[in-house]
Each structure stands twice: as structure tokens, then as C-alpha cells.
Write a protein that holds these residues in place. Structure first.
Motif, PDB file in Angstrom:
ATOM      1  N   ALA A  34     144.146   4.659   7.683  1.00  0.00           N
ATOM      2  CA  ALA A  34     144.099   4.160   6.719  1.00  0.00           C
ATOM      3  C   ALA A  34     143.241   5.593   5.703  1.00  0.00           C
ATOM      4  O   ALA A  34     142.828   5.676   4.304  1.00  0.00           O
ATOM      5  CB  ALA A  34     142.685   3.588   7.287  1.00  0.00           C
ATOM      6  N   ARG A  35     142.676   6.389   6.372  1.00  0.00           N
ATOM      7  CA  ARG A  35     142.625   8.018   5.771  1.00  0.00           C
ATOM      8  C   ARG A  35     143.136   8.037   4.794  1.00  0.00           C
ATOM      9  O   ARG A  35     143.635   8.838   3.072  1.00  0.00           O
ATOM     10  CB  ARG A  35     141.807   8.736   6.495  1.00  0.00           C
ATOM     11  N   GLU A  58     137.495   0.570   1.679  1.00  0.00           N
ATOM     12  CA  GLU A  58     138.076   0.250   0.299  1.00  0.00           C
ATOM     13  C   GLU A  58     139.365  -0.337   0.495  1.00  0.00           C
ATOM     14  O   GLU A  58     139.695  -0.662  -0.425  1.00  0.00           O
ATOM     15  CB  GLU A  58     138.436   2.563  -0.214  1.00  0.00           C
ATOM     16  N   LEU A  59     140.172  -0.021   1.240  1.00  0.00           N
ATOM     17  CA  LEU A  59     141.786  -0.615   1.408  1.00  0.00           C
ATOM     18  C   LEU A  59     141.406  -2.629   1.680  1.00  0.00           C
ATOM     19  O   LEU A  59     142.297  -2.436   0.577  1.00  0.00           O
ATOM     20  CB  LEU A  59     142.083  -0.231   2.623  1.00  0.00           C
ATOM     21  N   GLU A  89     134.547   3.869   5.518  1.00  0.00           N
ATOM     22  CA  GLU A  89     134.491   3.967   4.393  1.00  0.00           C
ATOM     23  C   GLU A  89     136.321   3.764   3.551  1.00  0.00           C
ATOM     24  O   GLU A  89     136.529   3.588   2.577  1.00  0.00           O
ATOM     25  CB  GLU A  89     133.981   5.667   3.598  1.00  0.00           C
ATOM     26  N   ALA A  90     136.955   4.288   4.716  1.00  0.00           N
ATOM     27  CA  ALA A  90     138.717   4.001   4.236  1.00  0.00           C
ATOM     28  C   ALA A  90     139.035   2.249   4.375  1.00  0.00           C
ATOM     29  O   ALA A  90     139.825   1.693   3.644  1.00  0.00           O
ATOM     30  CB  ALA A  90     139.461   5.380   5.100  1.00  0.00           C
ATOM     31  N   LEU A 115     140.002   9.012   1.805  1.00  0.00           N
ATOM     32  CA  LEU A 115     138.619   9.283   2.439  1.00  0.00           C
ATOM     33  C   LEU A 115     138.398   9.779   3.948  1.00  0.00           C
ATOM     34  O   LEU A 115     139.550   9.170   4.386  1.00  0.00           O
ATOM     35  CB  LEU A 115     138.053   7.730   2.622  1.00  0.00           C
ATOM     36  N   THR A 123     143.731   6.074   1.711  1.00  0.00           N
ATOM     37  CA  THR A 123     142.404   6.600   0.435  1.00  0.00           C
ATOM     38  C   THR A 123     142.415   7.358  -0.426  1.00  0.00           C
ATOM     39  O   THR A 123     141.272   7.495  -1.020  1.00  0.00           O
ATOM     40  CB  THR A 123     141.398   5.514   1.204  1.00  0.00           C
ATOM     41  N   GLU A 171     149.912   5.410  -3.280  1.00  0.00           N
ATOM     42  CA  GLU A 171     149.643   4.469  -4.388  1.00  0.00           C
ATOM     43  C   GLU A 171     151.053   3.732  -3.968  1.00  0.00           C
ATOM     44  O   GLU A 171     151.017   2.412  -4.553  1.00  0.00           O
ATOM     45  CB  GLU A 171     149.461   4.964  -5.672  1.00  0.00           C
ATOM     46  N   LEU A 218     150.517   0.978  -1.891  1.00  0.00           N
ATOM     47  CA  LEU A 218     149.775   0.209  -2.066  1.00  0.00           C
ATOM     48  C   LEU A 218     150.444  -1.257  -2.831  1.00  0.00           C
ATOM     49  O   LEU A 218     150.489  -2.029  -2.901  1.00  0.00           O
ATOM     50  CB  LEU A 218     148.834   0.563  -2.363  1.00  0.00           C
ATOM     51  N   ARG A 228     141.862  -4.188  -2.241  1.00  0.00           N
ATOM     52  CA  ARG A 228     142.602  -4.044  -2.210  1.00  0.00           C
ATOM     53  C   ARG A 228     144.106  -5.347  -1.718  1.00  0.00           C
ATOM     54  O   ARG A 228     144.956  -5.881  -2.232  1.00  0.00           O
ATOM     55  CB  ARG A 228     144.081  -2.547  -2.193  1.00  0.00           C
TER      56      ARG A 228
END
Length: 332
Positions: free
Chosen positions: A225-226, A240-241, A236-237, A231, A229, A206, A209, A244
Motif C-alpha cells: 500500500a505504501r 488513498e487507494l 493514509e495509504a 505515502l 501511494t 501507476e 493501478l 481508486r
């Protein structure tokens, strides 16, 4: 190159038009990379390390650093006017300046009088995967600070790229804030590579990001990436990114790359076959070639394909840099 605090300006600015934002800068087609310039000691060993005794290895000292590698690969893949802002110690400043210049990169190096040049020991398993383990002494690299920045660094620049290693020190985080603000004022798009899953875990997802808010392109590895997130699925990761960051290009190693926008994976780019010798710098090669392609007008998917081609070439070499340019002999 200067001592104690201010980047050199020996290269001047690139001819171009006036900044439409009214900041008085010069716009152009250049790439500015800000980040780490490192001395890599690469040890290729066959089989497992033998604790408490000797393990035979082939050892080389080469110029490296994630940011510097990106700059060199971008120049190698045809980007014009690539510049590199970083901090080095007095011990290796002249060598790193020569190495960057030989690759076609304009060095903007700050020489730190107190800290040595960062050094990374890269232990590379000689097996089929050529996997590597790093021992990192960041040295002067993580002492880059806002005082080393000048808005004039963006004169003639069409893109700004930030190495994620900047986020792993207080002074580097402050510099990222200053650089992002300056880039936004000139409408210069900004890309960032998270750089290290290990350091990223210490910083926290967090917090990372929040620090990269305003970045246009994020180029994480699959593990990064995992981690960012939570994930497990790589696609999916990446998707999701991209909720943002406007464009996410997630590097997948021997599985190629994923391109994601607006919460969806828009393209799966295949890898290029290669016989790995040293995977050090493969992600940097991808990023440099990707940025060079964007600067040449390619779309993200085609640029990612260029990145995959460069990554494949990188793993077949020792160290994180491209081969030095070869020039034809002078006539006569």
C-alpha cells in the motif's frame, strides 16, 4: 488437468440458475482463484546465515503459491466450490493436483510442456519475528495466458480472485484483462492481492493501478500500500487507494488490518495473538478467509476479522497452507 494450453473441465459446472446477464453461464456460490501454483522449499534457520559455509536448518518441501494458498484457506474456512486455475510443469503436476484436491479445492491446472513448476526457496529466520526471505523461480506459473482462460470457468462462480503475480508477466497481464472483462459481463465481483512488493516496485505503481482498474476489492500488505501511494502512513495509504478501488483491505501483519472506502479508513481490525513460527503465507491465509467470509454473507469488517484469525493460525505453521482436513473414520 490438461497438457499444453487448456484448463481441465473434469469438475463440470455447479448447479444453479441462469446468468441474469444473458451470457448463458451458470451462477452460483463458488470462488474461482486464478494465479500461481508453486513448490515451496522452506528452510527454517536459527540465527544469521553463515556466508561461505554451512548453516543448520530444518528444510521441508511443501505445496505453495500465493493464489493456491488463498484457494486452500478459503476452502478451509468454509467456502463452497473453490476452484484454482494455474499453470504447472510436468515435473510436479500430479502432486499439486492431489495437494489441492486434498484441501477441498477443485484444481483446474494447465500443464506446461516447456517450463518446470515454479519453485520458491523460503528462508525463514528462527527468531521471534519468523521473518522470511524468498528466492523465486516462477517457472510455468507466470506463463499462464489468455488461451488458458474460458468464460465457462465462471459458471457457478460468485467471486473471482486474481493473484497479483499475474501482473508480473506479459501473458499474465493479458489474462487479467480477459478475466476482468468476462467477470464484468457477468457482474461477478473481482478481488486482487498485489502479492509482492519487490516485483511491484519493478512494475511501477501507476502501471499496476491502471492494470487493476475494474477490480472491486484490493488486498495489499502495508508495504504494498505504501509503495502504491508513496505515502509512509499505513492508514493514509489505505485511504488513498480506496479512491481508486471501491474497497481496500490493507493487511498490517501483527497490527491487524485496515478497511477503507471512498478515501477514508472505515475500520481498524485488531490482530489475533499468535506465536509465529513461519510467516510464509500469512497474507494468503488472511485473503482466503476474508473471501470465504464475504461469500458467507459477512460484511468487510467482519470478514477482515476472519482474515486476522486465519493469519494468526497460519504463522504458527510451517508453509503457506492450512492443515489438511481430518475426516472421521468410516463405520465398521
Amino acid at each position: 488437468m490438461t497438457v499444453d494450453g487448456r484448463p481441465g473441465r473434469e469438475g463440470g459446472t455447479v448447479p444453479g440458475g441462469t446468468d441474469p446477464g444473458g451470457t448463458g453461464g451458470v451462477v452460483g456460490r463458488g470462488l474461482l482463484v486464478v494465479g500461481d501454483v508453486i513448490t515451496d522449499v522452506v528452510a527454517l534457520h536459527a540465527g544469521p546465515l553463515a556466508p561461505g559455509t554451512d548453516t543448520t536448518a530444518s528444510i521441508r518441501t511443501v505445496a505453495g503459491g500465493a493464489g493456491a494458498n488463498v484457494a486452500c484457506w478459503a476452502a478451509h474456512r468454509g467456502a463452497a466450490d473453490v476452484r484454482m486455475l494455474g499453470r504447472v510443469g510436468t515435473d510436479a503436476a500430479a502432486w499439486h493436483e492431489r495437494e489441492l484436491a486434498a484441501q477441498g479445492v477443485r484444481p483446474q491446472l494447465v500443464v506446461d510442456p516447456l517450463a518446470p513448476t515454479g519453485t520458491v526457496i523460503c528462508m525463514v529466520d528462527g527468531g521471534a519475528a519468523a521473518e522470511r526471505t524468498f528466492l523465486t523461480d516462477s517457472g510455468a506459473a507466470v506463463r499462464l495466458e489468455p488461451a488458458d482462460w474460458s468464460d465457462g470457468l465462471l459458471d457457478g462462480v460468485a467471486r473471482l480472485h486474481l493473484s497479483g503475480y499475474l501482473l508480473f508477466s506479459e501473458s499474465g497481464r493479458a489474462l487479467v484483462t480477459v478475466a476482468l472483462k468476462a467477470a464484468r459481463a457477468r457482474a461477478v465481483p473481482v478481488s486482487l492481492d498485489p502479492a509482492s512488493a519487490g516485483f511491484l516496485a519493478e512494475l511501477g505503481a501507476e502501471r499496476f493501478l491502471a492494470l487493476v482498474e475494474g477490480v472491486d476489492v484490493l488486498l495489499p500488505s502495508r508495504d504494498e500500500a505504501r509503495l502504491l501511494t508513496g505515502l509512509a502512513d499505513a492508514a493514509e495509504a489505505a485511504a488513498e487507494l480506496s479512491r481508486r478501488v471501491p474497497l481496500v483491505v490493507a493487511k498490517q501483519g501483527h497490527e491487524g488490518a485496515l478497511v477503507a472506502r471512498s478515501g477514508k479508513v472505515s475500520a481498524r481490525v485488531p490482530a489475533v495473538p499468535a506465536v509465529p513460527r513461519d510467516t510464509t503465507g500469512a497474507g494468503d491465509a488472511f485473503t482466503g478467509a476474508f473471501l470465504a467470509a464475504l461469500l458467507a454473507g459477512a460484511g468487510p469488517e467482519d470478514a477482515a476479522a476472519e482474515g486476522c484469525r486465519a493469519g494468526a493460525r497460519a504463522v504458527e505453521r510451517v508453509g503457506g497452507r492450512p492443515p489438511l482436513p481430518s475426516y472421521p473414520p468410516l463405520p465398521g
